[in-house]
Every structure is written in structure tokens, then in C-alpha cells.
Design a protein around this motif. Structure first.
Motif, short mmCIF file in Angstrom:
data_model
loop_
_atom_site.label_atom_id
_atom_site.label_comp_id
_atom_site.label_asym_id
_atom_site.label_seq_id
_atom_site.Cartn_x
_atom_site.Cartn_y
_atom_site.Cartn_z
N ASP A 347 -3.99 -34.58 10.08
CA ASP A 347 -3.52 -35.44 9.26
C ASP A 347 -2.00 -36.07 9.29
N ILE A 348 -1.25 -34.94 9.48
CA ILE A 348 0.14 -35.38 9.93
C ILE A 348 0.47 -36.04 10.93
N MET A 349 -0.27 -35.43 12.02
CA MET A 349 -0.11 -36.50 13.47
C MET A 349 -0.30 -37.91 13.03
N ASN A 350 -1.64 -38.22 12.41
CA ASN A 350 -2.13 -39.48 12.13
C ASN A 350 -1.23 -40.40 11.37
N ALA A 351 -0.74 -39.56 10.31
CA ALA A 351 0.22 -40.42 9.36
C ALA A 351 1.53 -40.43 10.35
N SER A 352 1.80 -39.67 11.22
CA SER A 352 3.39 -39.80 11.71
C SER A 352 3.22 -40.74 12.80
#
Length: 534
Positions: A347-352
Motif C-alpha cells: 500500500d505504501i509503495m503504491n501510494a508513494s
């Protein structure tokens, strides 16, 4: 589970010598400790080693010579290699005089005395005070003999040099938190006894007859419950240190999955981005790697590169200002104090990447967890096949990953992630008791600069820094995210969802001629829905 422990160093009654050393530690700061020290470094040209060299230069203006072990290669000047390394952005703040302190010494890690001439060897024996040993073959799939010679015999060579030094202040071995991955539950900061004798393993590596017709089955019979030759030989190396370094100022640092830097020397430094799991992140940024295998609740224990370096420098100071009966062991990990699950990581990678998209990508970056047949089917349909399609435009227009074709990255990635899946699907926990104790002894002036307390890390901010670092230092793109980047993302996002419609049309185009419009449309919708779910 057998653990090699140090009972003598845990006594409450300090000898006069120990008390004096403790008092000295309360006076000497970390920069002061490294002043006028000469240092020998193995693995200095790798990702971690490069950041270590910069950090050593940064410790104190009066730091001595930093000797870097460099492999000798035909038609390859080691001085030129070091010069190119020192031209990296992380060394820009240093003048020529300071950079001249980094001196290459040509040798082979597994050879006796590294194959040095008497002149070089005597110079090192006379001058070197500290050894940082981080050289290793980090490939999980390395042949057992190669792993033994590099990881185990190489460690023995550095230990032999350490014992010859006229003044040894500290010896720091960079191990790995995975060296005890054949165990479950909480891994403590002590050396777990190997099932094999490290000396016998080194002898076996030198016997050519042993390796004739050496099969995978024979290898598995030796490494047993270790997942690969890397963790097996790293554990052997720790056992070797316990046997050889008794009473000497030595420490073992065990990092987990090393990513880019948090802050030092610059935010988001990622080096060549092909070390460990960083390669996955580089492929993800370009939309090439789109899936991970593992349980959503599994903890992915990542750690900033500069935290590993900081912990190594701290341990050099720690063991160099105290009397120890056995090597000190610490973990440099995050799972116990700041856990990050695989689901949260994706989730963090996709948002980043949506906040900081690259200049171009071959597909909209989006990572998702999959397991079993779903993971394998997705990989071949949406990784391998598109990679094959992109080979031609990649060759013609230079789109995609530098130095390699997309297909080659797919092949390497699949092999590498299969080996990594083992660590993302188990309940590994790493004690930080020793690490926290060492942190508590640090001077207030050192705690901020040499921090390695991962409980303070904001993982979302950290991944942002790593992605921007990949754009800037690896792909040579813009460091600042502009409105152009955001508009590019929006346009590509529209094209991405338009691709769903095109996919349905293509599937229907294949089905309709054979099954008719009605049946063909129904089957096409079923296949299309399955692929979207996949």
C-alpha cells in the motif's frame, strides 16, 4: 537450539581494567574514537561499503588512511575503480586531500594474506587499527563451495590479519539477521552453534575431489534446514568468530533487508539499486515488477542503509572502548519495534509512486500480494509476456531498465524473489536487547548523528525517499516531482483503464469467430473478469 553464550562478560563485578575501559568510554565520543585511526575495509566497493567509506570520512577530519580491498582484474586499474567510486554524489562535499585517504589494496579475499606483497602486508600490520569486514557473496543461489570460500574463508583471512595487527582497536563483521533463519520464534543476539565445524568446511572447500559430481541433493544434505548457502555460511562465519576472537575487541552486526538511506549522507541514496530487495523497488517504479509473494500479515523487516552503517560505527567505538570476553552481537532490524506488514508495504509503495511518479514507465506501477498458482500465473502472463513484447522497443528506443533488457530483469527477478519468499512467509522475530543496551551507552552528542533506532522511522516517508532516490541517482531523472509528473500519471492512469476495454475486445475477437457472438461474448467476459481478478 544451541547458542554460544558469553557468561564471563555478564558478571556484575568489573575488574579494574574493565572499569577503566568503561570510564574511557564515558569520555571518548565516536568521532574522537575514529580520529587518527587507520582502517581496513572489505566490500568497500559494494552498496553498503560505499556508504561506509563516506561515513568513515565524515567521522573526523583527522581520520587516518582507509585501505579498501579491491579484487585484481586484467586490464583493470584498481586506482581508477576507486576514483570512479569517489566521484559518486555522496562524496561531492570532500576535497581531494580528504578523498586521498581512501587507498585501494589489490588482493583476493580467500587467499592467505589476501595475496598481498610483503611490503603491503607489513604496512597494514604496522598501521591498521580497525577492520570492517562486509565483503560476501550475497546471492542466495551461490554454489556451496563459492559461498564457503568467500563468506567463511574470507572471514578467516580478515581474522588472521586482525590478529597480526600491532594495534587492533576494533573488528566489525557485517553478518545478516537471516543467518539464523533455520530457527523459529524470537532470534536472540547471540551466536547459534552451527551443525558443522567451520574449520572442516574450509578444508572441504579446498578439496577438489569433494566437488566432483557434487549434486543439489548433496548440498541440501549439508546445509540441512538452512534455506540456502548464504545463510548457512554466514552462520558458520559467526561460529568462526566466536572461536577465534575471544578476548579481542570484536562485534557482529546483523542487518535485515537493507534499503536506501534515511538521511546520511543524503536522503534516499540507493547506489546501483541491484543489491538485495532494492532491485525489486527499481523494477516496481518502472511498472515492470507488479506482484509479491507472501502472507499479508507477514512482517517485511526493512532497515535504512545508513542505520546499518551507523550501527557498525557505533559498535567499532563500543568494543574499542571496553574489554570484552567474547564478540558482541547486535541486530540492526525493525520488526520488533516498528513492524511493517507486506500488505502495508504494498500500500505504501503504491501510494508513494503515485505521489512521485518517474519520467516514464512501461506500465502503471502497482504492486499486489499473490500466492501459489495465482502468483505464478500472474507472473508469466503479466511479467514475462510483456517483457518479451518490450524487448524490441527497448532495444530501439532505450525504454525501460538500464543495462539489461526487461526480459532479463524478469528472469533474474523471478529467481531472486523465489529465494526471498522464504523470508517473507515465516514468523521471524529479532531481539534488540543488546542493540538497545548499546544505544543507551552512546553520548548525547552522538545519538542523533549515529542513530540506528528504527522505531523512529516513518515507513511512508522512507519509501518516498527511496523512490525519489531511484529516480534521481539510478534512472538519472528529475529529483523534484513537478506538475508534469502528476499530469503524466493522470494520462497514463486513463490509458491503464482503457487497456481493460482493449483487453476485453482482444479476447472477444479471439472467441467470437469460433463460438459466435453470444457465446463468444459470454466466454470473453468470463476470461476478462478472471484476468482482472488475477
Amino acid at each position: 537450539m544451541a547458542v554460544i553464550t558469553d557468561t564471563g562478560s555478564k558478571t556484575e563485578d568489573l575488574t579494574l581494567q574493565q572499569q577503566n575501559a568503561k570510564n574511557l568510554a564515558n569520555i571518548v565520543t565516536i568521532p574522537e574514537f575514529y580520529a587518527n585511526k587507520n582502517i581496513f575495509v572489505t566490500g568497500g566497493t559494494g552498496f553498503l561499503g560505499t556508504v561506509l567509506l563516506e561515513a568513515l570520512l565524515d567521522t573526523h577530519p583527522d581520520i587516518g588512511t582507509i585501505y579498501v580491498l579491491v579484487r585484481g582484474k586484467r586490464k583493470f586499474d584498481p586506482n581508477e575503480r576507486i576514483n570512479r567510486l569517489l566521484q559518486k554524489p555522496i562524496f561531492q562535499k570532500y576535497n581531494e586531500k580528504t578523498l586521498a585517504k581512501v587507498v585501494p589494496v589489490v588482493g583476493e579475499l580467500s587467499e592467505v594474506d589476501f595475496g598481498f606483497s610483503d611490503e603491503i602486508l607489513n604496512e597494514l600490520i604496522d598501521k591498521v587499527n580497525i577492520i570492517f569486514h562486509s565483503a560476501a557473496t550475497i546471492k542466495f543461489s551461490s554454489p556451496l563451495r563459492t559461498a564457503i570460500k568467500t563468506n567463511l574463508t574470507g572471514t578467516m583471512r580478515t581474522i588472521e590479519l586482525a590478529k597480526k595487527l600491532k594495534t587492533l582497536s576494533a573488528y566489525i563483521y557485517c553478518s545478516t539477521a537471516f543467518c539464523n533463519s533455520n530457527n523459529r520464534g524470537l532470534i536472540i543476539e547471540e551466536v547459534y552453534k552451527s551443525q558443522f565445524d567451520p574449520y572442516e568446511m574450509m578444508k572441504m572447500a579446498e578439496d577438489d575431489a569433494v566437488w566432483e559430481n557434487f549434486t543439489e541433493e548433496k548440498c541440501r544434505g549439508i546445509i540441512r534446514d538452512h534455506p540456502n548457502t548464504y545463510t548457512f555460511t554466514k552462520n558458520l562465519s559467526e561460529n568462526l568468530m566466536m572461536a577465534e576472537m575471544s578476548g579481542l575487541p570484536a562485534a557482529i552486526v546483523r542487518p535485515s533487508i537493507v534499503y536506501g538511506t534515511w538521511e546520511h549522507p543524503i536522503k534516499g541514496w540507493v547506489g546501483n539499486a541491484n543489491s538485495g530487495h532494492l532491485g525489486f523497488l527499481a523494477g516496481f517504479v518502472k511498472g515492470i515488477f507488479r506482484t509479491m509473494c507472501g502472507r499479508a500479515t507477514s512482517v517485511i523487516d526493512i532497515i535504512p542503509c545508513d542505520y546499518v552503517i551507523n550501527s557498525s560505527l557505533v559498535m567499532g567505538w563500543y568494543v574499542g572502548t571496553r574489554h570484552l570476553n567474547q564478540p558482541e552481537v547486535i541486530h540492526c532490524t525493525s520488526g520488533e519495534v516498528n513492524p511493517l506488514t507486506l500488505s502495508e508495504f504494498c500500500d505504501i509503495m503504491n501510494a508513494s509512486v503515485e505521489r512521485h511518479p518517474p519520467n516514464n514507465f512501461v506500465w502503471k506501477p502497482a504492486a499486489k500480494l499473490r500466492n501459489g498458482w495465482r502468483y505464478n500465473l500472474f507472473f508469466y502472463l503479466f511479467h514475462i509476456l510483456p517483457a518479451l513484447v518490450f524487448i524490441i522497443p527497448e532495444k530501439l528506443f532505450g525504454i525501460g531498465m538500464p543495462q539489461h533488457t526487461a526480459y532479463e530483469y524478469m528472469r533474474v527477478f523471478h529467481k531472486g524473489t523465489k529465494a526471498f519468499d522464504y523470508f517473507l512467509d515465516k514468523d521471524f522475530r529479532y531481539s534488540l536487547k543488546n542493540a538497545l543496551r548499546v544505544m543507551s551507552t552512546m553520548h548525547e552528542s552522538d545519538k542523533a548523528r549515529y542513530n540506528f533506532d528504527s522505531s523512529q522511522c516513518d515507513w511512508s516517508e522512507f519509501i518516498d525517499r527511496c523512490l525519489i532516490g531511484l529516480r534521481r541517482y539510478y534512472f538519472k531523472e528529475a529529483a523534484v516531482t513537478t506538475s508534469w509528473h502528476r499530469n503524466y500519471w493522470k494520462v497514463f492512469n486513463i490509458l491503464y483503464y482503457c487497456g481493460y476495454v482493449v483487453l476485453l475486445a482482444v479476447i472477444f475477437g479471439f472467441c467470437a469467430p469460433f463460438l459466435g457472438l453470444k457465446v463468444g461474448l459470454g466466454l470473453a467476459l468470463l476470461i476478462w473478469a478472471f484476468l482482472i481478478w488475477l
